[in-house]
Scaffold this motif. Sequence first.
Motif, short mmCIF file in Angstrom:
data_model
loop_
_atom_site.label_atom_id
_atom_site.label_comp_id
_atom_site.label_asym_id
_atom_site.label_seq_id
_atom_site.Cartn_x
_atom_site.Cartn_y
_atom_site.Cartn_z
N SER A 233 38.83 9.57 58.91
CA SER A 233 39.00 10.33 57.67
C SER A 233 37.93 11.40 57.54
CB SER A 233 38.94 9.39 56.47
OG SER A 233 38.75 10.11 55.27
N ARG A 235 37.24 12.89 54.84
CA ARG A 235 36.53 12.59 53.59
C ARG A 235 35.43 11.56 53.82
NH1 ARG A 235 39.98 11.59 48.23
NH2 ARG A 235 40.39 13.77 48.76
N TRP A 239 31.41 12.21 53.21
CA TRP A 239 30.58 11.47 52.26
C TRP A 239 29.49 10.66 52.95
CZ3 TRP A 239 29.95 12.80 47.58
CH2 TRP A 239 30.99 13.40 46.86
#
Length: 479
Positions: A233, A235, A239
């Motif tokens: 991912s 994302r 993060w």
Amino acid sequence: MPEPHTPGDRLAVERRTIEPVPDSERHGTPRSQFTLWFGANMQITAIVDGALSVVFGADALWAIPALLIGNILGGVVMALHSAQGPRLGVPQMISSRAQFGVYGAVLPLLLVILMYLGFAATGSVLAGQAMSKLLHIDTDAGILVFGALTTVVAVTGYRLIHLAGRIATVVGALGLGYLVVRLFTQYDVGAHVGDKGFEAATFLLAVGLGAGWQLTFGPYVADYSRYLPRDTSARATFWSTFLGSVIGSQWAMTLGALTAAVAGKAFLPDQVGFLGDLAGPAFLAFLIYLVIVVGKLTVNCLNAYGGFMSILTTVTAFDRRSRISAAARAAYIVGFIAVSMVIALAASDDFLTNFKNFVLLLLTVFTPWSAINLVDYYLLSRERVDIPALYDPDGRYGRWNVTALTCYVVGVAVQIPFLATKLYTGALTKKLDGADISWIVGLAVTAVLYGVWARRTANPPAETIHPAPTESSVQAAAG
């Protein structure tokens, strides 16, 4: 299917250089990015970077939130670069050929190499001081010993660097956490903060120091996420990288700002020695020096590895190679570290002032590069890249991309009137009472100019084109 990895693999010398990492060799989770970047930031140079904001005039009460703002803003940009790694599987500066052209990418690359040399040298000075106290040798000898350690880890490569990052995460958190406690128990910290009111110039200086620290990771951050599986991912990668880097750097910079506030001029001549004295008894001081060495080892390995990759990317742009032998790889890394050691040994005594100007100069040349890379990748190409063409001057991206190179030069030039350095202060900076907003101007102007201009000339593929699997990668996947 990714190939299995045994614990002993982490000590094997890395085989890959600038070529795409095949799916058969992808492994790991985004969590590895957190520990790597947290560990790389929990170190003495980040402490010094935070201290600079106070040394050059800010009150720690205002410097700390300003550093946080800078770390967050720069961390967003840095983590967006990291998210490209799993998708493309190539080093960060190789992917920038999609914007600048195969030859054109060399221009920012030369500046990147100078950046790595600068950070490796300044880090070696501090690590050499810590090593000299550990081994009771002079600082020059300490620098050389530290250079030898860096060479071993950097030559071994990706896996051992990640292992060093995990060790630095634990060691750094314990060591810097202990120093924070000691600072508050040995000094009346409250009496040394809040004496000065808000000053825009020093506040923006602190923001710039935080942002500059993060943005300088941009040219190599994807080098360490490219080994993650392709379906990782974006994302999660973002993060993990963002939180590791921002939390680690802010922790260290906060300690630096508070230390500079309570120590005053005592911190300036010997930053490493002051932290050792702060630790207390000799045994605990020894452990803090060890923490400093471990933290610097991690980030200096990143600098050496990134410097090698940048040099190789530059050379292979013209000879069209996509990989080199293990012996040549080791020679590049040893040569890079040797040059950084020479610079460290000849370093000026005026360390803090020179380091501040160095970081702000890097901010000037890398914000336009980041703006072009991110606008193109996420907004224009929409994450679609012709990966084989990144290695072919006659391919889709060509030799030179005039649009990107022109926008890059403009992005650097528009910052000049807003600069505030020891060597030059821009005319508009004086009207802003010395506040340096050059990097904000450079980021905004470059992003808008490139976004409008390149929209007319961009030629992304309909979908990402991956290289055809080699016979060896097919065999690895099957076995």
